[in-house]
Scaffold this active site. Structure first.
Site: not given
Ligand code: GH3
Ligand code: MG
Ligand code: MG
Length: 659
Positions: A533, A576
């Site tokens: 992440d 993301e």
């Protein structure tokens, strides 16, 4: 007779054989049998004549005895009793005792009219013509005044009937004195007519349908006696019945002949019918179930042999036809096979191979090759029989060079003998340099992508325009199929990859992870996952815009990709966040990779054209199978937890339980 059917001919021939004896028999019946009948009739009438005459003579004698009895009894008894006894005893119809002058002293019974006085009655034994009475007289002695005794019988219709009874059934009797009818069983008119027509005749006479026997008056039978009967022949009315018999015989013979002729000709009629049916079927091109037709033929005899020969012909015919059908079927099957393959396969190389082989088999070529790769250097994607045919496998061909290259560059097919003159048949050294060629471009999405070429025919006949047409059709179908494959590949790729980064998407990740877990479970192999992440990514978007954020995501994907192995699955989990599935990887291995990833992201700023470089970091959480999770869900949850730990510990780092 040649225009007649077999059945008619048989009928005629057999008819002749049967009819000759039949006609002879008929003639016998018509002409001989009546004569036999006539002869029998004649004999019968003759016998009847004899019987009638002897009856009359007996009658005459009886009258003599009766007269004598009267004479005797007149001496012993009364004359009255004597005459009454003669008539009452049935010996005479009239009896009398006469005086010397011929007058009756005593009499009994009556004399018929025309008989004359009793004294004038002639003796029947004298043979002299008598009137309607037969009589005998004898002298009487010892009686006063009496001279003679007389006994007489009326000769009338009743007497004639009695005679006729003696003569036999169906016989008529006519008694004449001179030409006058004295008594008759016939009508007076018929009797006179008969007498007239027989005048002067004696013995047997045939008169129309009658036979008559005429005998002269004689002693004891003083009449011309005619005995007559209808001539019925052997069977009644001779000729007509003979004809009827003949006709009946002919009808029976005709029926018999028709049946025999039909029986004999039936097998041939059957054969003819079968032949006609088969001919019809053959004309319609339908050769199925011919056996069923031929089985209609009789099982034995000449017709059966004909049928067998016929069967052989149809079998041969059917064999030839089925060979033809088989080769058509082969062609159809191979076309179908290619059709099926083209539609179903998404394996480009297998597809091209099938197209090539179909072309080689269908057009009976010695060898063939498919090149693709346009517009760059062309390479062989499928080949068939090149080595066997002693041909060079094409290499290093660029569009525009040599025969194959020119086909690709021009988009025009080529047909002819290699090196025979025209520029388009001029080869380069790295492709087959001799023999016949038939080549056509392969197109996909409207652009030429390669070439399909055949070399030489099995029978050494040059390729013709029909072959060219067939190859173009195949190439066109192949092009469509290649389009299909590419579209399919694109669709599949789109459905399992992420459009922004080109990495596998969540869907593919799920499938892949499930497969790896199953494999590791079965073989008890290590497996690990890493969850990534980006740190404070929201700020990147906020500060530099979403587009710059996308660029960062793509760069991150690239950098991580550099760190992992071919067998690892790297997917965009969402937003993301990313996941790497690591088969055959332990906690230690996963930890090392996590470290490398963090380093690869951190080490260099993320650059973009005309933009400030950005320092980006990533946090990573790891989990290993089966220690941290034995299923996809628990393993992912463990990795997520570890990621949360890394974030909590300050970001730009990795965390993994047990590492
Ligand atoms: P941290 O993870 O360090 O806790 O902070 P963060 O800012 O990264 O927080 P979070 O993970 O919650 O942020 C997700 C952000 O990622 C939200 C959104 O703006 C951004 N983002 C997600 N998907 C995309 C994308 O496809 N493109 C771009 N440009 N940004 C995205
Ligand atoms: Mg996030
Ligand atoms: Mg984040």
């Amino acid at each position: 007779m040649s225009g007649l059917s077999l059945r008619t001919r048989l009928f005629v021939v057999l008819g002749a054989l049967f009819l000759v004896p039949l006609i002879v028999g008929g003639l016998v019946v018509v002409f001989v049998v009546p004569h036999i009948g006539d002869d029998l009739m004649d004999a019968r009438i003759r016998d009847s004549g004899v019987a009638v005459r002897s009856e009359i003579r007996d009658e005459c004698r009886l009258l003599g005895l009766a007269a004598r009895a009267v004479a005797l009894e007149s001496g012993a008894d009364t004359t009255t009793n004597a005459v009454a006894n003669a008539v009452g005893g049935g010996y005479a119809t009239y009896a009398a005792v006469l005086g010397p002058d011929g007058t009756a002293l005593m009499q009994f019974g009556r004399l018929p009219a025309g008989a004359g006085p009793p004294g004038a009655l002639p003796n029947c034994t004298s043979g002299q013509g008598s009137g309607p009475v037969l009589a005998q007289s004898v002298p009487v002695t010892g009686v006063t005044g009496a001279a003679r005794a007389v006994a007489a019988r009326s000769v009338d219709r009743a007497y004639a009937n009695r005679l006729a009874d003696r003569a036999g059934a169906g016989t008529d009797v006519v008694l004449l004195r001179g030409s006058d009818v004295v008594a008759s069983t016939l009508s007076p008119q018929d009797s006179r007519d008969l007498a007239t027509s027989l005048r002067g005749k004696t013995d047997l006479v045939h008169l129309g349908g009658r036979v008559a026997q005429v005998s002269k008056a004689s002693s004891g039978a003083p009449y011309v006696v005619i005995v007559t009967a209808a001539n019925t022949g052997l069977f009644g009315n001779g000729t007509l019945s003979s004809l009827l018999i003949l006709l009946a015989g002919a009808a029976v013979a005709g029926l018999l002949l028709a049946t025999v002729a039909r029986g004999l000709s039936k097998p041939f009629a059957d054969l003819t019918e079968v032949a006609e049916r088969v001919a019809e079927r053959v004309a319609d091109g339908d050769l199925h179930d011919l056996d069923a037709i031929v089985e209609l033929l009789p099982p034995q005899g000449e017709a059966a042999r004909l049928g067998e020969a016929f069967n052989r012909v149809t079998t041969e015919l059917r064999r030839n036809m089925s060979e033809l059908e088989q080769s058509q079927e082969d062609l159809r099957e191979s076309l179908e096979r290619i059709g099926d393959t083209l539609v179903s396969t998404h394996d480009m190389e297998a597809l091209v191979q099938v197209v090539l082989e179909t072309a080689v088999v269908t057009l009976q070529a010695k060898a063939g090759v498919v090149l693709s790769g346009a517009p760059d250097e062309l390479h062989v994607v499928a080949e068939h029989g090149l080595q066997v045919a002693g041909l060079v496998a094409p290499t290093g061909i660029t569009p525009g060079a040599g025969v194959l290259g020119r086909v690709v560059a021009s988009g025009e097919g080529v047909r002819g003998s290699i090196g025979s003159g025209p520029a388009e048949l001029n080869p380069v050294t790295t492709e087959p340099g001799e023999g016949d060629i038939l080549a056509t471009p392969l197109r996909s999405m409207g652009a030429v992508i390669g070439v399909l070429a055949l070399y030489g025919r099995e029978d050494d006949r040059p390729f013709d325009a029909t072959d060219d047409g067939a190859l173009r059709t195949l190439a066109r179908q192949a092009g469509k199929a290649i389009d299909n494959v590419q579209l399919h590949q694109e669709a599949t790729r789109l459905s399992t990859t992420d459009g922004l980064t080109g990495l596998w998407n969540f869907r593919y990740l799920s499938m892949s992870l499930a497969r790896e877990i199953e494999r590791s479970t079965r073989f008890q192999r290590p497996l690990a996952v890493l969850m990534l992440d980006l740190d404070n990514f929201k700020q990147v978007n906020d500060r530099y815009g979403h587009a710059r954020g996308d660029t960062v995501l793509r760069e991150l994907a690239y950098r991580v990709q550099e760190q992992i192995r071919e067998v690892d699955t790297f997917a965009r989990y969402g937003g993301e966040e990313f996941v790497v599935v690591l088969p055959e990887t332990t906690v230690e291995g996963a930890a090392q990779l996590a470290e490398r990833i963090c380093d690869a992201v951190r080490r260099e700023p993320f650059r973009a054209d005309g933009e400030d470089p950005l320092l980006v970091t990533v946090s990573v959480g790891g989990a290993a199978f089966p220690d941290h999770g034995a299923s996809a869900a628990t393993l992912m949850r463990a990795a997520d937890k570890a990621l949360y730990v890394a974030k909590g510990e300050g970001r730009d780092r990795w965390h993994m339980p047990g590492a």
